[in-house]
Scaffold this active site. Sequence first.
Site, PDB file in Angstrom:
ATOM      1  N   ASN A  43      -0.824  -3.182   0.994  1.00  0.00           N
ATOM      2  CA  ASN A  43      -1.608  -2.784  -0.486  1.00  0.00           C
ATOM      3  C   ASN A  43      -2.285  -4.028  -1.293  1.00  0.00           C
ATOM      4  OD1 ASN A  43       0.694  -2.908  -1.091  1.00  0.00           O
ATOM      5  ND2 ASN A  43       0.287  -1.475  -2.973  1.00  0.00           N
ATOM      6  N   GLU A  97      11.952  -2.948  -3.040  1.00  0.00           N
ATOM      7  CA  GLU A  97      10.781  -2.809  -4.044  1.00  0.00           C
ATOM      8  C   GLU A  97       9.997  -1.661  -3.321  1.00  0.00           C
ATOM      9  OE1 GLU A  97      10.724  -3.861  -6.924  1.00  0.00           O
ATOM     10  OE2 GLU A  97      11.687  -5.770  -6.889  1.00  0.00           O
ATOM     11  N   CYS A 108       1.733   0.027  -6.231  1.00  0.00           N
ATOM     12  CA  CYS A 108       2.951   0.692  -6.448  1.00  0.00           C
ATOM     13  C   CYS A 108       3.043   1.040  -7.917  1.00  0.00           C
ATOM     14  CB  CYS A 108       4.099  -0.261  -5.892  1.00  0.00           C
ATOM     15  SG  CYS A 108       4.130  -1.851  -6.725  1.00  0.00           S
TER      16      CYS A 108
HETATM   17  P1  NAD Z   1       5.650   1.632   4.464  1.00  0.00           P
HETATM   18  O1  NAD Z   1       6.825   1.954   4.098  1.00  0.00           O
HETATM   19  O2  NAD Z   1       5.095   2.706   5.482  1.00  0.00           O
HETATM   20  O3  NAD Z   1       5.428   0.171   5.239  1.00  0.00           O
HETATM   21  C1  NAD Z   1       5.834  -0.929   4.368  1.00  0.00           C
HETATM   22  C2  NAD Z   1       6.491  -1.794   5.460  1.00  0.00           C
HETATM   23  O4  NAD Z   1       7.461  -1.531   6.340  1.00  0.00           O
HETATM   24  C3  NAD Z   1       5.216  -2.145   6.814  1.00  0.00           C
HETATM   25  O5  NAD Z   1       5.402  -3.517   7.005  1.00  0.00           O
HETATM   26  C4  NAD Z   1       5.714  -1.243   7.665  1.00  0.00           C
HETATM   27  O6  NAD Z   1       5.421  -1.667   9.018  1.00  0.00           O
HETATM   28  C5  NAD Z   1       7.222  -1.533   7.749  1.00  0.00           C
HETATM   29  N1  NAD Z   1       7.991  -0.245   8.221  1.00  0.00           N
HETATM   30  C6  NAD Z   1       7.602   1.134   8.540  1.00  0.00           C
HETATM   31  N2  NAD Z   1       8.548   1.447   8.981  1.00  0.00           N
HETATM   32  C7  NAD Z   1       9.543   0.612   9.249  1.00  0.00           C
HETATM   33  C8  NAD Z   1      10.984   0.979   9.913  1.00  0.00           C
HETATM   34  N3  NAD Z   1      11.228   1.865  10.388  1.00  0.00           N
HETATM   35  N4  NAD Z   1      11.775  -0.428  10.101  1.00  0.00           N
HETATM   36  C9  NAD Z   1      11.265  -1.434   9.582  1.00  0.00           C
HETATM   37  N5  NAD Z   1      10.090  -1.653   8.893  1.00  0.00           N
HETATM   38  C10 NAD Z   1       9.270  -0.470   8.841  1.00  0.00           C
HETATM   39  O7  NAD Z   1       4.756   1.707   3.092  1.00  0.00           O
HETATM   40  P2  NAD Z   1       3.099   1.070   3.182  1.00  0.00           P
HETATM   41  O8  NAD Z   1       2.324   2.268   3.397  1.00  0.00           O
HETATM   42  O9  NAD Z   1       2.869  -0.116   3.761  1.00  0.00           O
HETATM   43  O10 NAD Z   1       2.972   0.695   1.434  1.00  0.00           O
HETATM   44  C11 NAD Z   1       2.948   1.701   0.687  1.00  0.00           C
HETATM   45  C12 NAD Z   1       4.236   2.026  -0.098  1.00  0.00           C
HETATM   46  O11 NAD Z   1       4.694   0.870  -0.654  1.00  0.00           O
HETATM   47  C13 NAD Z   1       3.966   2.950  -1.336  1.00  0.00           C
HETATM   48  O12 NAD Z   1       4.935   3.784  -1.290  1.00  0.00           O
HETATM   49  C14 NAD Z   1       3.857   1.860  -2.316  1.00  0.00           C
HETATM   50  O13 NAD Z   1       4.373   2.513  -3.727  1.00  0.00           O
HETATM   51  C15 NAD Z   1       5.054   1.060  -1.938  1.00  0.00           C
HETATM   52  N6  NAD Z   1       4.739  -0.517  -2.635  1.00  0.00           N
HETATM   53  C16 NAD Z   1       5.972  -0.800  -3.553  1.00  0.00           C
HETATM   54  C17 NAD Z   1       5.646  -1.664  -4.180  1.00  0.00           C
HETATM   55  C18 NAD Z   1       6.685  -2.435  -5.378  1.00  0.00           C
HETATM   56  O14 NAD Z   1       6.635  -3.449  -5.513  1.00  0.00           O
HETATM   57  N7  NAD Z   1       7.570  -1.445  -5.664  1.00  0.00           N
HETATM   58  C19 NAD Z   1       4.644  -2.641  -3.832  1.00  0.00           C
HETATM   59  C20 NAD Z   1       3.721  -2.135  -2.939  1.00  0.00           C
HETATM   60  C21 NAD Z   1       3.786  -1.001  -2.388  1.00  0.00           C
END
Ligand code: NAD
Length: 490
Positions: free
Chosen positions: A154, A256, A290
């Site tokens: 994002n 995070e 987020c």
């Molecule tokens: P996601 O959890 O689907 O993916 C995040 C990352 O994790 C990606 O690189 C993905 O490839 C990886 N991933 C997915 N499954 C995995 C696994 N089994 N093992 C290792 N890595 C894996 O999240 P997203 O859809 O990319 O992002 C959206 C989410 O992230 C929302 O819930 C948002 O709130 C959160 N977010 C949080 C922050 C924060 O700073 N708190 C910032 C941005 C986004």
Amino acid sequence: MLDAKAPKALRGMYIDGQWRKAARSFADLNPNDGSLWAEAPDGSRADATAAIEAAHRAFPDWAGLKYTERAKLVHHIAEVFERRAPDFIAAIQTEGGGWYGKGAFEAHYVPEVFRSAAASCYQNSGEILPSEYGKLSTAQRVPMGVISVISPWNFPGILTARGFAFALAAGNTIVLKPSEDTPYLGGLFYAEVLEEAGIPAGVFNVITCSREAVSEMGDEMVEHPYVKGVSFTGSTPVGRSIAAKAGAHLKKCCVELGGKDSLIVLDDADLERASQAANFGSFMHQGQICMSVEKVLVQEGIYDEFLQKFVERAARLKVGNTSDKANVIGPLINDRQVARVKAQLDDALAKGAEIALGGKIEGRFVDPTILTGVTPDMLIYQDETFGPVVPVIPFKTDEDAIALNNDTEYGLSAGVFSRDEARALDIGRRLETGMCHVNCSSVNDEPHVPFGGSKASGLGRHGGRWSIETFTETRWITVDRGGRPYPPVF
Ligand code: NAD
């Protein structure tokens, strides 16, 4: 308006200072129109192992480099990134599905992260402790080794930079895996930048893979014995499982995660500022932040006036393909996100919510949507939406606002609007969130601040000295000068 182009040619993954092709590739799409933006390397567990081993080999020299040299190199990353800003912004508009202004904001912010990380090299790296026997007793912060960084799509510029910049400056080496939705912006673009900045081979590695291959690659990035720490930014379910695995291996982990942030508008608020903050916080990047405003809580006496101002502002946001700079609201990143937003909207409407603005979903484009009549039994009240649909919920007393804010498993950020700072601060103190901003939106970040959530929004903090705490180990090192007595029997 950007011209439609042939798919971008990516050079491969970046391991040990070399560009390496993967055996397979996966489609990296432009979410605006579903066109193929690039064929991205679909790496395997073996690629993760190779990257981790390269980072492990590079660690002693990188950690042993004079801090002034490390600072200079990290600072140089900022300069190269700044020069590459137009490429970054163009990719945000296409691979990332983001508004031009969002790309420009990230491109401005990311160099600040690296400058701030470079500056951290000049900060104290430990403490002198009192010693009963006159020893020189020190607490020293030392780099840990290989840090695995997993970043989201994002804000692929900022959230990736934040995930590794301070860890790198502290002397750790990095293996980065960006999201499969932005393998270039969140990963391979950084490989180009850090290569050009002269970061030595193996110090910074980028591996990419499809969603299908991610659990295998992700497991290696946590479980491999050379990996000493994990920096994860993404959803709560994935973050939970990463933290559990890291815990099982006794590894330090900073996660995070998601949020369900409120913007609380009290009856003495400046309604122009508050409605602007609600509009920005709810709809910037289609609500895919987020810390997006996911609930606007408004005190009863000003509810109607606030809602009218909020609707008027949001109605002016232009929706469409983000290759056109004029379109502020672009597509959601993928069909999975659209399905999630649609399910929440349908559920809310079926249970009695009403649309004050928007409601249209066309392909991946969701109009800025404001709902009224939302109640706790609705999905949209409890679950993170991560899209441009937001409820405006009335409340009676300050106590009610606090209770409504805290009625969620999440606890990332919040905003409180009031002309009475003491009243707003008192409410802020009682919100169960890692961050709170008085007279501002919940969406706020700066490179040197303690960024992070409580409850299901995460564990650990990013930013400035808090990142250094997260990505170093504290050792107790003493020098005895003959003062410590031993029992005479020895
Ligand atoms: P996601 O959890 O689907 O993916 C995040 C990352 O994790 C990606 O690189 C993905 O490839 C990886 N991933 C997915 N499954 C995995 C696994 N089994 N093992 C290792 N890595 C894996 O999240 P997203 O859809 O990319 O992002 C959206 C989410 O992230 C929302 O819930 C948002 O709130 C959160 N977010 C949080 C922050 C924060 O700073 N708190 C910032 C941005 C986004």
